[in-house]
Design a protein around this motif. Structure first.
Motif: not given
Length: 266
Positions: A99, A102, A104, A106-108, A110-111, A152, A154-155, A158
């Motif tokens: 957490w 990961a 923001p 990285e979140w963007n 990955t999405y 993970h 962010q994964y 998704t």
């Protein structure tokens, strides 16, 4: 069982390796003309050549689905020899992060790769399926959509979005002859998974050889009723069924192929 895929054309995104490659090979063996997609020309061409050597039909489409331009290039290449009847949204991106790691950004990223890329291909290819009155959209999801790990994130998120969009699409396609479904794999023994488990196994006391590590890794990470990791062809078989005429009454569904996974842990 005759899946009646002869004469159908299928684009499998991210099919130069792993689950995508296995799916492309199985659909080709069932008679579909397949479009092999990826970003590495040599790998894409190698898979396509292998499929053709087995007596099936395969073409290629190169491009980065994470950009509008790249997705448009892939759609043009995929439809150069005729319309696409089957879209398998398999391409995805994964990084094992905590957490804290990961961010923001990285979140963007990955999405965009894991969700919006699939949306791009749906918007390019599904309208023509709707007009023709037949089509199949299969999204590769995963058990982490409903049983996320603490890592993970962010994964995990998704995958949940991929499941959700597939059901929303099925509702939108009501009465059109086009279906949208999800195949949700458990832990499948692609090369990257085997490499990771082999790498971390000795430090976790699972053994030194694969024969020692494998059963201990299953018990620790993915306890399931079959006591093993899954194989890529087992995912490909579920996809092939959903693409067939036998699955016309299946839409908005999630087919779990996870050995009866009991829980997720890492």
């Amino acid at each position: 069982m005759n899946l009646e895929l002869t004469g159908k054309r299928a684009l499998i995104t991210g099919s130069s390796a792993g689950l995508g490659e296995a799916t492309a090979r199985m659909l080709a063996a069932e008679g579909a003309a397949v479009v092999i997609h990826g970003r590495d020309k040599d790998r894409v061409e190698a898979v396509a050549a292998s499929v053709r050597a087995a007596g099936a039909t395969a073409t290629t489409a190169l491009g980065d689905l994470a950009t509008d331009a790249g997705a448009a290039d892939v759609a043009r290449a995929a439809t150069a020899d005729g319309p696409i009847d089957i879209l398998v949204n398999n391409a995805g991106f994964y990084r094992h992060l905590s957490w804290v790691e990961a961010t923001p950004t990285e979140w963007n990223d990955t999405y965009n790769v894991n969700v919006v890329s699939g949306v791009r291909m749906i918007q390019h290819l599904v309208p023509a399926m709707r007009e023709r009155g037949w089509g199949r959209v299969v999204t590769i999801g995963g058990g982490l959509a409903s049983q996320p790990m603490n890592t993970h994130p962010q994964y995990n998120a998704t995958l949940a979005a991929r499941h959700n969009l597939a059901v929303s699409l099925a509702r939108d396609l009501k009465g059109t002859g086009v279906t949208s479904n999800v195949v949700s794999p458990g832990a499948i023994l692609v090369d990257s998974v085997k490499d990771l488990v082999t790498q971390i196994g000795p430090a976790r006391g699972w053994g030194q050889t694969w024969e020692e590590i494998h059963p201990n890794a299953v018990d620790a990470l993915i306890p399931n009723d079959q006591n093993r990791f899954g194989e890529p062809d087992e995912i490909a078989a579920a996809v092939a069924y959903l693409c067939s005429r036998h699955a016309q009454y299946v839409s908005g569904a999630t087919i779990r192929v996870d050995g009866g996974l009991i829980r997720s842990a890492f």
